[in-house]
Design a protein around this motif. Structure first.
Motif, PDB file in Angstrom:
ATOM      1  N   GLY A 265       0.785  -1.224   0.000  1.00  0.00           N
ATOM      2  CA  GLY A 265       0.000   0.000   0.000  1.00  0.00           C
ATOM      3  C   GLY A 265       0.817   1.274   0.000  1.00  0.00           C
ATOM      4  N   MET A 266       2.101   1.189  -0.412  1.00  0.00           N
ATOM      5  CA  MET A 266       2.951   2.378  -0.446  1.00  0.00           C
ATOM      6  C   MET A 266       3.368   2.682  -1.886  1.00  0.00           C
ATOM      7  SD  MET A 266       5.301   1.433   2.873  1.00  0.00           S
ATOM      8  CE  MET A 266       4.586   0.351   4.105  1.00  0.00           C
ATOM      9  N   LYS A 267       3.948   3.858  -2.076  1.00  0.00           N
ATOM     10  CA  LYS A 267       4.376   4.252  -3.403  1.00  0.00           C
ATOM     11  C   LYS A 267       5.690   3.551  -3.767  1.00  0.00           C
ATOM     12  CE  LYS A 267       2.392   8.878  -2.777  1.00  0.00           C
ATOM     13  NZ  LYS A 267       2.698  10.332  -2.674  1.00  0.00           N
ATOM     14  N   PRO A 268       5.898   3.248  -5.042  1.00  0.00           N
ATOM     15  CA  PRO A 268       7.174   2.658  -5.462  1.00  0.00           C
ATOM     16  C   PRO A 268       8.345   3.578  -5.096  1.00  0.00           C
ATOM     17  CG  PRO A 268       5.553   2.465  -7.218  1.00  0.00           C
ATOM     18  CD  PRO A 268       4.950   3.358  -6.177  1.00  0.00           C
ATOM     19  N   ASN A 269       9.364   2.999  -4.510  1.00  0.00           N
ATOM     20  CA  ASN A 269      10.590   3.703  -4.113  1.00  0.00           C
ATOM     21  C   ASN A 269      10.366   4.718  -2.993  1.00  0.00           C
ATOM     22  OD1 ASN A 269      13.398   3.596  -4.603  1.00  0.00           O
ATOM     23  ND2 ASN A 269      13.320   5.632  -5.545  1.00  0.00           N
ATOM     24  N   GLU A 270       9.262   4.583  -2.254  1.00  0.00           N
ATOM     25  CA  GLU A 270       8.968   5.496  -1.141  1.00  0.00           C
ATOM     26  C   GLU A 270       9.945   5.251   0.010  1.00  0.00           C
ATOM     27  OE1 GLU A 270       5.360   6.473   2.036  1.00  0.00           O
ATOM     28  OE2 GLU A 270       4.918   5.364   0.199  1.00  0.00           O
ATOM     29  N   PRO A 271      10.550   6.328   0.579  1.00  0.00           N
ATOM     30  CA  PRO A 271      11.421   6.148   1.749  1.00  0.00           C
ATOM     31  C   PRO A 271      10.620   5.615   2.940  1.00  0.00           C
ATOM     32  CG  PRO A 271      11.735   8.310   0.744  1.00  0.00           C
ATOM     33  CD  PRO A 271      10.500   7.728   0.123  1.00  0.00           C
ATOM     34  N   VAL A 272      11.188   4.656   3.650  1.00  0.00           N
ATOM     35  CA  VAL A 272      10.509   4.049   4.785  1.00  0.00           C
ATOM     36  C   VAL A 272      11.531   3.766   5.891  1.00  0.00           C
ATOM     37  CG1 VAL A 272       8.686   2.960   3.407  1.00  0.00           C
ATOM     38  CG2 VAL A 272      10.838   1.722   3.836  1.00  0.00           C
ATOM     39  N   GLU A 273      11.015   3.365   7.031  1.00  0.00           N
ATOM     40  CA  GLU A 273      11.861   2.823   8.095  1.00  0.00           C
ATOM     41  C   GLU A 273      11.475   1.362   8.316  1.00  0.00           C
ATOM     42  OE1 GLU A 273      13.329   6.159  11.129  1.00  0.00           O
ATOM     43  OE2 GLU A 273      11.154   5.857  11.204  1.00  0.00           O
ATOM     44  N   VAL A 274      12.471   0.527   8.530  1.00  0.00           N
ATOM     45  CA  VAL A 274      12.268  -0.909   8.687  1.00  0.00           C
ATOM     46  C   VAL A 274      12.590  -1.307  10.125  1.00  0.00           C
ATOM     47  CG1 VAL A 274      13.013  -3.194   7.927  1.00  0.00           C
ATOM     48  CG2 VAL A 274      12.793  -1.327   6.258  1.00  0.00           C
ATOM     49  N   VAL A 275      11.675  -2.068  10.738  1.00  0.00           N
ATOM     50  CA  VAL A 275      11.836  -2.505  12.124  1.00  0.00           C
ATOM     51  C   VAL A 275      12.032  -4.015  12.161  1.00  0.00           C
ATOM     52  CG1 VAL A 275      10.790  -2.628  14.415  1.00  0.00           C
ATOM     53  CG2 VAL A 275      10.356  -0.642  12.949  1.00  0.00           C
ATOM     54  N   LEU A 276      13.066  -4.454  12.869  1.00  0.00           N
ATOM     55  CA  LEU A 276      13.291  -5.868  13.152  1.00  0.00           C
ATOM     56  C   LEU A 276      13.574  -6.010  14.639  1.00  0.00           C
ATOM     57  CD1 LEU A 276      15.445  -6.674  10.037  1.00  0.00           C
ATOM     58  CD2 LEU A 276      13.495  -8.068  10.717  1.00  0.00           C
ATOM     59  N   ARG A 277      12.774  -6.809  15.335  1.00  0.00           N
ATOM     60  CA  ARG A 277      12.957  -6.999  16.768  1.00  0.00           C
ATOM     61  C   ARG A 277      14.166  -7.903  17.025  1.00  0.00           C
ATOM     62  NH1 ARG A 277      10.018  -3.192  19.626  1.00  0.00           N
ATOM     63  NH2 ARG A 277       7.850  -3.125  18.913  1.00  0.00           N
ATOM     64  N   PRO A 278      14.923  -7.666  18.124  1.00  0.00           N
ATOM     65  CA  PRO A 278      16.123  -8.459  18.414  1.00  0.00           C
ATOM     66  C   PRO A 278      15.866  -9.952  18.524  1.00  0.00           C
ATOM     67  CG  PRO A 278      16.031  -6.522  19.815  1.00  0.00           C
ATOM     68  CD  PRO A 278      14.721  -6.583  19.097  1.00  0.00           C
ATOM     69  N   GLU A 279      14.690 -10.326  19.053  1.00  0.00           N
ATOM     70  CA  GLU A 279      14.395 -11.744  19.239  1.00  0.00           C
ATOM     71  C   GLU A 279      14.046 -12.456  17.930  1.00  0.00           C
ATOM     72  OE1 GLU A 279      10.532  -9.497  20.233  1.00  0.00           O
ATOM     73  OE2 GLU A 279      12.692  -9.236  20.507  1.00  0.00           O
ATOM     74  N   ASP A 280      13.812 -11.669  16.861  1.00  0.00           N
ATOM     75  CA  ASP A 280      13.487 -12.263  15.565  1.00  0.00           C
ATOM     76  C   ASP A 280      14.717 -12.493  14.687  1.00  0.00           C
ATOM     77  OD1 ASP A 280      10.764 -12.373  16.102  1.00  0.00           O
ATOM     78  OD2 ASP A 280      10.422 -10.329  15.381  1.00  0.00           O
ATOM     79  N   LEU A 281      15.886 -12.109  15.179  1.00  0.00           N
ATOM     80  CA  LEU A 281      17.123 -12.276  14.416  1.00  0.00           C
ATOM     81  C   LEU A 281      17.859 -13.536  14.869  1.00  0.00           C
ATOM     82  CD1 LEU A 281      18.456  -8.595  14.528  1.00  0.00           C
ATOM     83  CD2 LEU A 281      17.181  -9.703  12.675  1.00  0.00           C
TER      84      LEU A 281
END
Length: 362
Positions: A265-281
């Motif tokens: 639901g976002m625009k192509p090449n739209e700047p974003v922030e990505v979240v990854l929780r420590p326990e998921d790595l």
């Protein structure tokens, strides 16, 4: 759907040129445990005091069961408050502390004993009526404060950081007791805290606040798994937040690579922030990893190792692992598409909910 018992509509509060609440819109339903969560100065206690009638709002309306109560005095609102310092009377014993509000209301003497005994039983203090306040532990004093509040049979109980003075173990024990008590009583609790773990453990719903505004509201799982912005992601639990671009629906770029995700639901090449929780790595070999990092430091936390590492772009990565790593070692990190949460920049909660519904229904 449960009845909305308290409704804040466009509520603002200012002291001179300083605005401490900004257009607050909150609905609180009957019989649930709600938490106002945020750092000091975010406006949590101001909301509580406005509902209790201890201060007037500058703009907006406060409704109780559909009726406007802005001008209703505090002692005529069917709410009660448990304060951070408990505010118990040291010259009165436990029974008299709990009975105080009933006597002020001129409750029939024949009812006072029964109601006080019932309230003390609810908080597991039967037989403590003759005790002096100075003889009680911190946890017991906290229970007396709750008994004094619930003996008046309020429809909403307001709790202003009532566990903050307790030590860690007692605080955890009291969390269980508070949650059990709320479920047993079936009344609405509105709880104020700055402790994220406490809010996640206790609440049916959380309002995350910052700078006088509600940043996000929802269930603990929703807020933890789907934070709406950088503040919420960073404040609720621990997070790795890196910059990226949304290449297309379900495809995001960060750390110089493209990854499958579950966001759209976002625009192509739209700047974003990505979240990854420590326990998921998960730590793996460099060849098997999706991101390559160098281990910097690690601490043993009892049931996991807390590892700090850096990638080649200088991003810091926090990892919770069951096995130790070696400082200075280069390793790979792996994760699933479901572990990636993509946040748009400056997206409102309404737009976030609408976007989520648009592709979850596909």
């Amino acid at each position: 759907m449960s009845e909305v018992i308290v409704d804040l509509q466009h509520v603002s509060k200012a002291y001179g040129s300083t605005t401490v609440l900004k257009d607050i819109n909150i609905e609180i339903e009957q019989g649930k445990f709600y938490t106002l969560l945020g750092p000091s100065g975010s406006g949590k206690t101001t909301i509580l005091r406005a509902i209790a009638g201890f201060l007037d709002v500058t703009e907006g309306d406060i409704l109780f069961q559909g009726k406007r109560i802005n001008d209703v005095p505090a002692n005529q609102r069917n709410v009660n408050t448990v304060f951070q310092d408990y505010a118990l009377f040291p010259h009165m014993n436990v029974f008299d502390n709990v009975a105080y509000g009933l006597r002020i209301r001129k409750t029939d003497k024949s009812q006072i004993t029964d109601r006080v005994d019932a309230a003390l039983k609810m908080v597991r203090l039967s037989g403590y009526g003759d005790r002096e306040i100075s003889e009680l532990s911190g946890g017991q004093q906290q229970r007396v404060a709750i008994a004094r509040a619930i003996v008046l049979e309020p429809q909403v109980l307001l709790l202003d950081e009532p566990l903050s003075a307790l030590d860690a173990k007692l605080r955890r024990d009291m969390q269980y007791e508070l949650r059990e008590l709320q479920q047993r009583l079936g009344i609405t609790f509105l709880f104020v805290t700055h402790d994220q773990e406490e809010a996640l453990a206790l609440s049916d719903e959380i309002f995350v606040m910052n700078d006088g505004e509600v940043q996000q509201s929802g269930t603990p799982v929703d807020i933890y798994d789907e934070p709406i912005n950088h503040f919420v992601a960073d404040f609720i639990g621990e997070s790795n937040i890196v910059s990226g671009h949304m290449v297309a629906d379900y495809l995001v770029e960060f750390n110089g690579k493209e990854f499958e995700s579950v966001d759209a639901g976002m625009k192509p090449n739209e700047p974003v922030e990505v979240v990854l929780r420590p326990e998921d790595l998960d730590i793996t070999t460099v060849d098997a990893g999706k991101v390559e990092v160098e281990v910097d430091t690690q601490l043993f936390r009892g049931d996991y190792y807390e590892i700090v590492a850096y990638d080649r772009l200088g991003n810091e990565w926090l990892i919770h692992a069951t096995n130790p790593a070696k400082e200075g070692e280069t390793v790979g990190l792996t994760f699933d598409a479901e572990d990636i949460h993509v946040m748009r920049l400056n997206e409102s909660e309404e737009d976030f909910d609408a976007r989520l519904e648009s592709y979850e229904g596909e």
